[in-house]
Scaffold this active site. Sequence first.
Site, short mmCIF file in Angstrom:
data_model
loop_
_atom_site.label_atom_id
_atom_site.label_comp_id
_atom_site.label_asym_id
_atom_site.label_seq_id
_atom_site.Cartn_x
_atom_site.Cartn_y
_atom_site.Cartn_z
N GLU A 1 -16.24 -2.89 16.41
CA GLU A 1 -16.56 -3.67 15.20
C GLU A 1 -15.97 -5.07 15.31
OE1 GLU A 1 -14.95 -1.47 11.92
OE2 GLU A 1 -16.05 0.33 12.48
N ARG B 1 -14.63 6.96 12.19
CA ARG B 1 -14.38 5.92 13.18
C ARG B 1 -15.56 5.88 14.15
NH1 ARG B 1 -11.23 3.88 10.28
NH2 ARG B 1 -9.04 3.40 10.63
N HIS C 1 -18.13 -1.28 7.39
CA HIS C 1 -16.78 -0.68 7.27
C HIS C 1 -16.15 -0.98 5.90
CE1 HIS C 1 -13.01 0.74 9.64
NE2 HIS C 1 -12.91 1.05 8.35
C1 8YV Z 1 -9.69 0.40 5.63
C2 8YV Z 1 -9.97 2.51 7.06
O1 8YV Z 1 -10.53 -0.48 5.00
O2 8YV Z 1 -7.96 3.21 6.03
C3 8YV Z 1 -8.68 3.25 7.01
O3 8YV Z 1 -8.37 3.93 8.01
O4 8YV Z 1 -10.69 2.64 7.97
C4 8YV Z 1 -10.45 1.62 5.98
O5 8YV Z 1 -10.60 2.40 4.85
C5 8YV Z 1 -9.00 -0.32 6.72
O6 8YV Z 1 -8.60 0.46 7.76
C6 8YV Z 1 -7.83 -1.05 6.16
O7 8YV Z 1 -6.93 -1.45 7.12
#
Ligand code: 8YV
Length: 319
Positions: A267, A238, A285
């Site tokens: 982001e 993150r 991301h």
């Molecule tokens: C996703 C992510 O693409 O799963 C997570 O926490 O950061 C990513 O892999 C995204 O969050 C999907 O909602």
Amino acid sequence: MKPVVLVTRKLPDAVEDRLRRDYSPMLNPNDALYTPEQIIERAQGADAILPCHTEKFGAEVIARLPERVRVIANFSVGYDHVDTAAAKARGLIVTNTPEVLSDATAELTLMLMLGAARRASEGERLVRTRAWKDWSPSFMVGTQLTGKRLGILGFGRVGRVVAQRARGFDMQIHYNDVQRLPPELEQGAVFHPTPAELMPHCDFLALHCVASPQTIKLLNAALIARLPDGAIVVNASRGVVVDDDALIAALKSGKLSAAGLDVYNNEPDIHPGYRELPNAFLMPHIGSATKETRIAMGFRALDNLDAVFAGKEPRDRVA
Ligand code: 8YV
């Protein structure tokens, strides 16, 4: 009557097919990004919400969800976009999708390491802009992964898969986590009790900790100063874990030779300083963005919903 599920984003066909079979889904075929107001409005009449990390469920939004909504089944492993304390206080179940995206995210992490170390952004730009004119032994010389020390900050599911893949490059694994893991999970990785103690052992540093009040701006100027000169930092966890100004300053000064980033503060409106850095390899991301993993994430979210509506404890309950 099938439970009504508000699905905030367009999901893979296989996932939407299963949703249609078992639920009354409110789908988002155009994949529009809903505002909090739109989510609250659409949630009227829903029994569950299946969101992504792009939808924020702060205390105010949660307070305005109708009583009927029983569960937020996230399509993500991270759930920092949900105020879990507010959810708990309201008796709202929250679930996530662990494990199924560890391989994809670990692969992306290796890509960040390779891309940063071998100057992929610079090389690509040279070719695409026709600026590539010549070759010499000193042209585009980067850093090798093989045999180097990889420090992993946060040795959870993703961090441990990264370690496993990195062993294929004969990398020596060092890590920090809140506590030392048992030997079967360490697989020879060297534990360091604090992030500060881990830093001097990192030719490469990969961030894999969760976003929490304890990890906000964890990688700050003081921690970066403890890294070996010329170290490479990658982040597929993150953005909040990084102090952007400190990282950008270290990439500019040469303290760090390169960085590979997939996640950012704020982001997609990221710190503009990153765009100017030739030694930053930047991805938008996409850690879990593979066909296989997107379907697996959707199915895992649906497994959690199925459990809730069958009156069982969902496997991945986080609140
Ligand atoms: C996703 C992510 O693409 O799963 C997570 O926490 O950061 C990513 O892999 C995204 O969050 C999907 O909602």
